[in-house]
Design an enzyme around this catalytic site. Structure first.
Site, PDB file in Angstrom:
ATOM      1  N   ARG A  92       0.855  -1.179   0.000  1.00 29.76           N
ATOM      2  CA  ARG A  92       0.000   0.000   0.000  1.00 29.76           C
ATOM      3  C   ARG A  92       0.895   1.233   0.000  1.00 29.76           C
ATOM      4  NH1 ARG A  92       1.886   1.671   3.959  1.00 29.76           N
ATOM      5  NH2 ARG A  92       0.681   3.560   3.754  1.00 29.76           N
ATOM      6  N   GLY A  93       0.254   2.406  -0.095  1.00 31.84           N
ATOM      7  CA  GLY A  93       1.039   3.627  -0.247  1.00 31.84           C
ATOM      8  C   GLY A  93       1.221   3.875  -1.741  1.00 31.84           C
ATOM      9  N   ALA A  94       0.988   5.117  -2.153  1.00 32.22           N
ATOM     10  CA  ALA A  94       0.911   5.414  -3.585  1.00 32.22           C
ATOM     11  C   ALA A  94       2.146   4.971  -4.387  1.00 32.22           C
ATOM     12  CB  ALA A  94       0.636   6.914  -3.763  1.00 32.22           C
ATOM     13  N   GLN A 117      -2.801   2.876   9.824  1.00 32.80           N
ATOM     14  CA  GLN A 117      -1.450   2.859   9.225  1.00 32.80           C
ATOM     15  C   GLN A 117      -0.457   3.664  10.065  1.00 32.80           C
ATOM     16  OE1 GLN A 117      -4.277   3.432   7.546  1.00 32.80           O
ATOM     17  NE2 GLN A 117      -4.138   2.882   5.393  1.00 32.80           N
ATOM     18  N   ASP A 121      -1.612  10.853  -2.415  1.00 33.13           N
ATOM     19  CA  ASP A 121      -1.957   9.801  -3.384  1.00 33.13           C
ATOM     20  C   ASP A 121      -2.210  10.368  -4.765  1.00 33.13           C
ATOM     21  OD1 ASP A 121      -2.837   8.838  -0.557  1.00 33.13           O
ATOM     22  OD2 ASP A 121      -2.413   7.075  -1.790  1.00 33.13           O
ATOM     23  N   ASN A 157      -5.006  12.838   0.064  1.00 30.42           N
ATOM     24  CA  ASN A 157      -4.229  11.929   0.913  1.00 30.42           C
ATOM     25  C   ASN A 157      -5.210  11.181   1.814  1.00 30.42           C
ATOM     26  OD1 ASN A 157      -1.630  10.926   1.818  1.00 30.42           O
ATOM     27  ND2 ASN A 157      -1.994  12.029   3.720  1.00 30.42           N
ATOM     28  N   LYS A 158      -4.678  10.352   2.667  1.00 27.39           N
ATOM     29  CA  LYS A 158      -5.502   9.510   3.541  1.00 27.39           C
ATOM     30  C   LYS A 158      -6.576  10.323   4.253  1.00 27.39           C
ATOM     31  CE  LYS A 158      -5.402   5.980   3.946  1.00 27.39           C
ATOM     32  NZ  LYS A 158      -6.341   5.137   3.173  1.00 27.39           N
TER      33      LYS A 158
HETATM   34  O1  MRU Z   1      -4.601   3.461   1.884  1.00 30.75           O
HETATM   35  P1  MRU Z   1      -3.107   3.600   1.903  1.00 30.75           P
HETATM   36  O2  MRU Z   1      -2.487   3.055   3.127  1.00 30.75           O
HETATM   37  O3  MRU Z   1      -2.489   3.077   0.631  1.00 30.75           O
HETATM   38  O4  MRU Z   1      -2.878   5.170   1.914  1.00 30.75           O
HETATM   39  C1  MRU Z   1      -1.595   5.678   1.962  1.00 30.75           C
HETATM   40  C2  MRU Z   1      -1.552   7.147   2.067  1.00 30.75           C
HETATM   41  O5  MRU Z   1      -2.566   7.820   2.100  1.00 30.75           O
HETATM   42  C3  MRU Z   1      -0.198   7.786   2.026  1.00 30.75           C
HETATM   43  O6  MRU Z   1      -0.160   8.932   2.818  1.00 30.75           O
HETATM   44  C4  MRU Z   1       0.095   8.164   0.580  1.00 30.75           C
HETATM   45  O7  MRU Z   1      -0.030   7.036  -0.240  1.00 30.75           O
HETATM   46  C5  MRU Z   1       1.438   8.735   0.415  1.00 30.75           C
HETATM   47  S1  MRU Z   1       2.621   7.443   0.522  1.00 30.75           S
HETATM   48  C6  MRU Z   1       4.166   7.866   0.325  1.00 30.75           C
END
Ligand code: MRU
Length: 367
Positions: free
Chosen positions: A54-56, A203, A244, A254-255
């Site tokens: 996970r994470g963009a 997270q 994201d 973002n989240k």
């Molecule tokens: O749902 P997730 O855990 O994939 O969400 C991640 C986030 O929102 C991060 O802040 C974002 O991807 C930036 S990661 C470097």
């Protein structure tokens, strides 16, 4: 970065020459360091959907390797089209996913059938390495902001608030929002991180806190609704989050919950930065609230929580009133007006079209 002192990345080609891929299964962190093997396109799609990765930036690289796995099964144009649409649909908000798949396809489709697989492995590995270098550059630029705060505080501890996990676990290595923190910490700057727990999937509490702990960075986990209170009492010097998808006008998706932190930061005069690589910029969009698709996930992520029981076993418990409906919006958009600056691998920009074009002049519209 390190797990128990051993340097690791989040994803890598299996070392046994099997043509498979290995990942750290993030659904089992922080209690278990489990390495999982991806053998097929199905495995890659499932790992992204279930958030084992996970994470963009990381889901972008995972999709690149997913395309390699798909090519092992079917290297035809038709097979590639199926892989493309399944990977892109796995998670809709982070634009890195579509960016990575398009990058891969541009390379793969320029080769004859028999050479596609090899070309794909080479490009996927390059993308993983590029992600690491990009995050290190973000770290250098962002650390300068932290150093500046430390100077203004005459060396007193700098308190930074972050949301979700935008650390090395959200990328191949180093992270986006956490890379400046790691770089500044390694340079000897005295800092402390307030870690938003980040409901519903936690997270922050499970991944960011784990990472910071492994790196020896002082930190404190807080419930999601604490940040505003800390800001009112002068206990946050700056906020840094990841993204994201960010529009050409500087709206940062973002989240879920990021927006509320940015509002509180604005009200309290606390600088609010987003750190992101170019692959997170969506140059086709001008209005984040109206145009960015927001992923909605299973309501069970809100009504249930997974954690470690007293005897050490992983368990899931229900925390909502049985039968009550729940909504699970995974992301929100923070408008550019609430953002002090955007840190990318090329430096710091104002959160505006002019600011971002200053860093990426090649994206300026042609007259
Ligand atoms: O749902 P997730 O855990 O994939 O969400 C991640 C986030 O929102 C991060 O802040 C974002 O991807 C930036 S990661 C470097």
């Amino acid at each position: 970065m390190n797990i128990h002192g051993r340097p690791m990345r989040t994803i890598w080609p299996a070392a046994d020459g099997s043509g498979e891929v290995e990942i750290i299964d993030q659904t089992r962190l922080p209690y278990e360091i489990a390495v999982v093997r991806l053998r097929t396109l199905d495995d890659a799609v499932r790992a992204i959907v279930d958030m084992q990765v996970r994470g963009a930036p990381l889901i972008g690289v995972a999709a690149a390797y997913g395309l390699c796995l798909a090519l092992r099964e079917d290297a035809s144009d038709a097979g590639l089209e199926i892989a493309r649409s399944r990977l892109i649909a796995a998670r809709p908000t982070a634009v890195n996913l579509a960016w990575a798949v398009q990058e891969m396809l541009a390379v793969v489709l320029s080769h004859p059938l028999g050479e596609r697989l090899e070309a794909a492995w080479v490009r996927a590995a390059e993308m993983a390495d590029e992600d690491v270098a990009t995050c290190q550059a973000i770290g250098r630029h962002g650390a300068a902001l932290i150093a500046d705060r430390a100077e203004r505080r005459r060396g007193a501890r700098v308190n930074i608030l972050t949301h979700c996990n935008a650390g090395w676990l959200a990328t191949v290595d180093w992270g986006t929002a956490l890379a400046p923190i790691y770089t500044a910490h390694r340079a000897g700057i005295d800092l402390h991180v307030w870690v938003d727990e980040t409901r519903p999937r936690n997270q922050g509490a499970s991944l960011t806190a784990f990472e910071l702990g492994q790196e020896g960075v002082p930190h404190t986990i807080i419930a999601d609704n604490v940040g505003g209170h800390l800001m009112q009492h002068g206990q946050v010097d700056l906020c840094i989050v990841g993204s994201d998808r960010t529009t050409r006008t500087g709206d940062v998706c973002n989240k879920i919950g990021t927006y509320l932190k940015a509002l509180a930061a604005k009200d309290n005069g606390v600088p609010f930065y987003a750190a992101l690589p170019a692959s997170t910029l969506d140059w086709t969009l001008t209005d984040g609230v109206a145009q960015i698709p927001i992923e909605q996930r299973d309501a069970r992520e809100v009504t249930h929580m997974t954690g470690r029981g007293v005897s050490g076993e992983l368990m899931t418990v229900e925390i909502g009133a049985p039968g009550s409906p729940a909504a699970n919006y995974a992301f929100d958009v923070t408008p550019a007006r609430l953002i002090t600056g955007i840190v990318t691998e090329r430096g710091m920009a104002r959160a505006s079209e002019a600011g971002l074009l200053g860093l990426y002049p090649e994206r300026a519209p042609l007259d």
